[in-house]
Design a protein around this motif. Sequence first.
Motif, PDB file in Angstrom:
ATOM      1  N   VAL A 106     -77.104  34.637 -56.860  1.00  0.00           N
ATOM      2  CA  VAL A 106     -78.026  33.638 -56.335  1.00  0.00           C
ATOM      3  C   VAL A 106     -78.542  34.111 -54.989  1.00  0.00           C
ATOM      4  O   VAL A 106     -77.752  34.437 -54.101  1.00  0.00           O
ATOM      5  CB  VAL A 106     -77.344  32.261 -56.178  1.00  0.00           C
ATOM      6  N   GLU A 107     -79.851  34.169 -54.846  1.00  0.00           N
ATOM      7  CA  GLU A 107     -80.460  34.653 -53.618  1.00  0.00           C
ATOM      8  C   GLU A 107     -81.389  33.578 -53.059  1.00  0.00           C
ATOM      9  O   GLU A 107     -82.326  33.118 -53.734  1.00  0.00           O
ATOM     10  CB  GLU A 107     -81.255  35.929 -53.899  1.00  0.00           C
ATOM     11  N   ASP A 108     -81.100  33.152 -51.833  1.00  0.00           N
ATOM     12  CA  ASP A 108     -81.915  32.158 -51.125  1.00  0.00           C
ATOM     13  C   ASP A 108     -82.037  30.839 -51.883  1.00  0.00           C
ATOM     14  O   ASP A 108     -82.969  30.070 -51.648  1.00  0.00           O
ATOM     15  CB  ASP A 108     -83.323  32.705 -50.843  1.00  0.00           C
ATOM     16  N   GLY A 109     -81.103  30.570 -52.790  1.00  0.00           N
ATOM     17  CA  GLY A 109     -81.124  29.317 -53.519  1.00  0.00           C
ATOM     18  C   GLY A 109     -82.278  29.161 -54.492  1.00  0.00           C
ATOM     19  O   GLY A 109     -82.473  28.088 -55.069  1.00  0.00           O
ATOM     20  N   ARG A 110     -83.047  30.226 -54.697  1.00  0.00           N
ATOM     21  CA  ARG A 110     -84.226  30.112 -55.570  1.00  0.00           C
ATOM     22  C   ARG A 110     -84.345  31.236 -56.589  1.00  0.00           C
ATOM     23  O   ARG A 110     -85.091  31.120 -57.559  1.00  0.00           O
ATOM     24  CB  ARG A 110     -85.509  30.063 -54.734  1.00  0.00           C
ATOM     25  N   LYS A 111     -83.617  32.323 -56.397  1.00  0.00           N
ATOM     26  CA  LYS A 111     -83.679  33.449 -57.322  1.00  0.00           C
ATOM     27  C   LYS A 111     -82.313  33.627 -57.967  1.00  0.00           C
ATOM     28  O   LYS A 111     -81.313  33.853 -57.278  1.00  0.00           O
ATOM     29  CB  LYS A 111     -84.094  34.727 -56.587  1.00  0.00           C
ATOM     30  N   PHE A 112     -82.293  33.544 -59.293  1.00  0.00           N
ATOM     31  CA  PHE A 112     -81.039  33.586 -60.043  1.00  0.00           C
ATOM     32  C   PHE A 112     -81.085  34.785 -60.989  1.00  0.00           C
ATOM     33  O   PHE A 112     -81.917  34.829 -61.895  1.00  0.00           O
ATOM     34  CB  PHE A 112     -80.845  32.293 -60.836  1.00  0.00           C
ATOM     35  N   THR A 113     -80.189  35.720 -60.754  1.00  0.00           N
ATOM     36  CA  THR A 113     -80.102  36.886 -61.628  1.00  0.00           C
ATOM     37  C   THR A 113     -78.920  36.701 -62.563  1.00  0.00           C
ATOM     38  O   THR A 113     -77.767  36.617 -62.125  1.00  0.00           O
ATOM     39  CB  THR A 113     -79.946  38.175 -60.814  1.00  0.00           C
ATOM     40  N   LEU A 114     -79.203  36.612 -63.848  1.00  0.00           N
ATOM     41  CA  LEU A 114     -78.190  36.338 -64.864  1.00  0.00           C
ATOM     42  C   LEU A 114     -77.794  37.641 -65.537  1.00  0.00           C
ATOM     43  O   LEU A 114     -78.649  38.353 -66.071  1.00  0.00           O
ATOM     44  CB  LEU A 114     -78.733  35.355 -65.901  1.00  0.00           C
ATOM     45  N   HIS A 115     -76.519  37.959 -65.501  1.00  0.00           N
ATOM     46  CA  HIS A 115     -76.013  39.197 -66.088  1.00  0.00           C
ATOM     47  C   HIS A 115     -75.293  38.871 -67.396  1.00  0.00           C
ATOM     48  O   HIS A 115     -74.278  38.165 -67.401  1.00  0.00           O
ATOM     49  CB  HIS A 115     -75.055  39.898 -65.118  1.00  0.00           C
ATOM     50  N   LEU A 116     -75.816  39.390 -68.489  1.00  0.00           N
ATOM     51  CA  LEU A 116     -75.214  39.159 -69.798  1.00  0.00           C
ATOM     52  C   LEU A 116     -74.060  40.127 -70.036  1.00  0.00           C
ATOM     53  O   LEU A 116     -73.901  41.118 -69.320  1.00  0.00           O
ATOM     54  CB  LEU A 116     -76.258  39.317 -70.900  1.00  0.00           C
ATOM     55  N   ARG A 117     -73.279  39.845 -71.059  1.00  0.00           N
ATOM     56  CA  ARG A 117     -72.144  40.700 -71.411  1.00  0.00           C
ATOM     57  C   ARG A 117     -72.611  41.760 -72.418  1.00  0.00           C
ATOM     58  O   ARG A 117     -72.978  41.401 -73.551  1.00  0.00           O
ATOM     59  CB  ARG A 117     -71.002  39.873 -72.020  1.00  0.00           C
ATOM     60  N   PRO A 118     -72.618  43.023 -72.047  1.00  0.00           N
ATOM     61  CA  PRO A 118     -72.989  44.053 -73.032  1.00  0.00           C
ATOM     62  C   PRO A 118     -72.098  43.950 -74.269  1.00  0.00           C
ATOM     63  O   PRO A 118     -70.884  43.739 -74.172  1.00  0.00           O
ATOM     64  CB  PRO A 118     -72.742  45.369 -72.281  1.00  0.00           C
ATOM     65  N   GLY A 119     -72.708  44.084 -75.420  1.00  0.00           N
ATOM     66  CA  GLY A 119     -71.954  44.009 -76.665  1.00  0.00           C
ATOM     67  C   GLY A 119     -71.737  42.609 -77.194  1.00  0.00           C
ATOM     68  O   GLY A 119     -71.149  42.435 -78.262  1.00  0.00           O
TER      69      GLY A 119
END
Length: 637
Positions: A106-119
Amino acid sequence: MFATCLAAGLIALPASAEIVVEESGFWAAEVAKKQMDPAPDRIPDTPLIVDLEAKGRTFGKQGGTLRTMVTRSKDVRQMVVYGYARLVGYDENYQLRADILRDYDVEDGRKFTLHLRPGHRWSDGAPFTSEDFRYWWEHVAQNSELSPNGPPEIMRAGDEIGTMTFPDAHTVVVEFPRQNPMFLQSLAQASPPFIYRPAHYLRQFHVDFNTMEEMEEMIDSKRVRGWAPLHNKLDNMYKFDNHELPTLQPWMPASTGGQSRQLFVRNPYFHRVDARGTHLPYIDVVEMHIVGSGLVAAKANAGEADLQARGLDFRDVSILKKGEADGAPYRTYLWANSAASQIAIYPNLNFADPTWRAVIRDPRFRRALSMGIDRRMINRALYFGLGKEGNMTALAASPFFESENLTKWALYDLDTANLMLDEMGLTTRDGSGIRLLPDGRPMEFVIETAGERQEVENALAIITDTWRDLGIKLIMRPLDRDILRNRVFSGVTMAAVWFGWDNGIPQPYTPPNYLAPTDQVFFAWPKWGQYYQTHGQAGEPVDMPDAQRLLALAAEWEAKPDPYDRARVWREMLAIHADQQFGIGILSEAPQPVVVSDRLRNVPEFGKWAWDPGAHFGVHRVDEFYFADEELAQVTE
């Protein structure tokens, strides 16, 4: 500010290769026939590894069929609630943790980077990647036929719409023009906004990927009017009524609709594994029976459920405890109820009748109704005095609890209530003592119910007597739940009874939108909620000052991330509700009975029964429940 959040209960293992994943006996035949990959190849490269001992639980074993009951065929969706597989979910301490996601930034409360689980794979074995998010964003959320009101609230920060981008197969970036403190909590809801779809399955029903000629046969066979209704019919991730729709939940549907017995079998590609290498869920099959609402307690008493709370009320505790004492194979737990009120009356401020609408909108009328309720009598008669009498407000477990909000206009006082009604000019009565409306009609106040809870009808019977002393005739009208909701939403219901706010234990970080007229499901202002939800395309604009103030405060909470400011907003909103009596609470915190099989393990004895946040059983992780004796637990077909 830049933050990274990881899932609770994880062991710091970078890949599943560091534990030996056991094969499921349930799928062993398919694996032996090479119809399915072995278990180590079915789970993500980085599964969610759960340390049961760290959570104070015991490691279990796979197997068994868990029996439970619902009272409507639509309630098979409870499997999505109880399964509680979410991109981000609450743990048992109500802290947000990554779940389906490997982690998130979470960056600056406005940008959300979602990391999925490979496989990670869908229940049919297809890869779960960022393409599933892309499909939803580009072909569902922004398609005018599937989403006529534009992208849903999850992708909005106020009136501004966010964006979704896909840097690679395992990364999704959701970005808003300004801070959106509700985004992650929305993902964790009991009924979540699914911002992904199984693209590989749904493309065959979407006009962007097929010609209309190719789709005509499917449209005709499903008896729908076009490709969009066809897509919507097959695409509901929450309803869980399409057994062909791939899922990420711990169990997947194995029955077609229209049957009173629905089976759900373990998802062979589920992303959670315990720290000893056992693939979750522990339980192989969930058997959900659809029964009449009046039969749940009797069937539970007869030992026909392994896990049951839905359909049970506090009045059922005595018969359940008696069955337990007589040797029935279950235990009866009493969980804390986190709803703001067990029973709440909602006078409809948007009622279509103009004369009644004017009366209902006068706060003196709503206050008089509240003061005309003998809550102590109801508490003693229905809950043996174990409930907390008073308004719908924050419970004692919340930092926003204030005794003044609990008791304001909520103490039984017929004299003051009668004076308030007299001050409104409602002084004329008919021969039986019932007050007359300004147009001469008797004040027959019709309260509609879902007809599902005997305690509601019993409470209204008591209120009928005390309101008669106010010159108001209460008429109770039981309806089917869906009919009730549709009538409320259309403005033809004068008043309705439902639970109070789902979340009675708000914290400073809890979005207060459910206290403002932002949703039609708050039965006091359905038309205002529709107006907000459709951005003015339906419903009516808010035209009462106190309700307008609630909207402004909800926006202020969103704009001011400081916990002190947010707490101040919460307190003012709760004070407005206590003063205005938009929803008339009766009592709260009466325990919820939970029936648990003697053989079922890892079910907390002292849990919380809450819809949102909590998803009822979901926050307690049903996939971690197991039977102590598999042979006894297994139901022979």
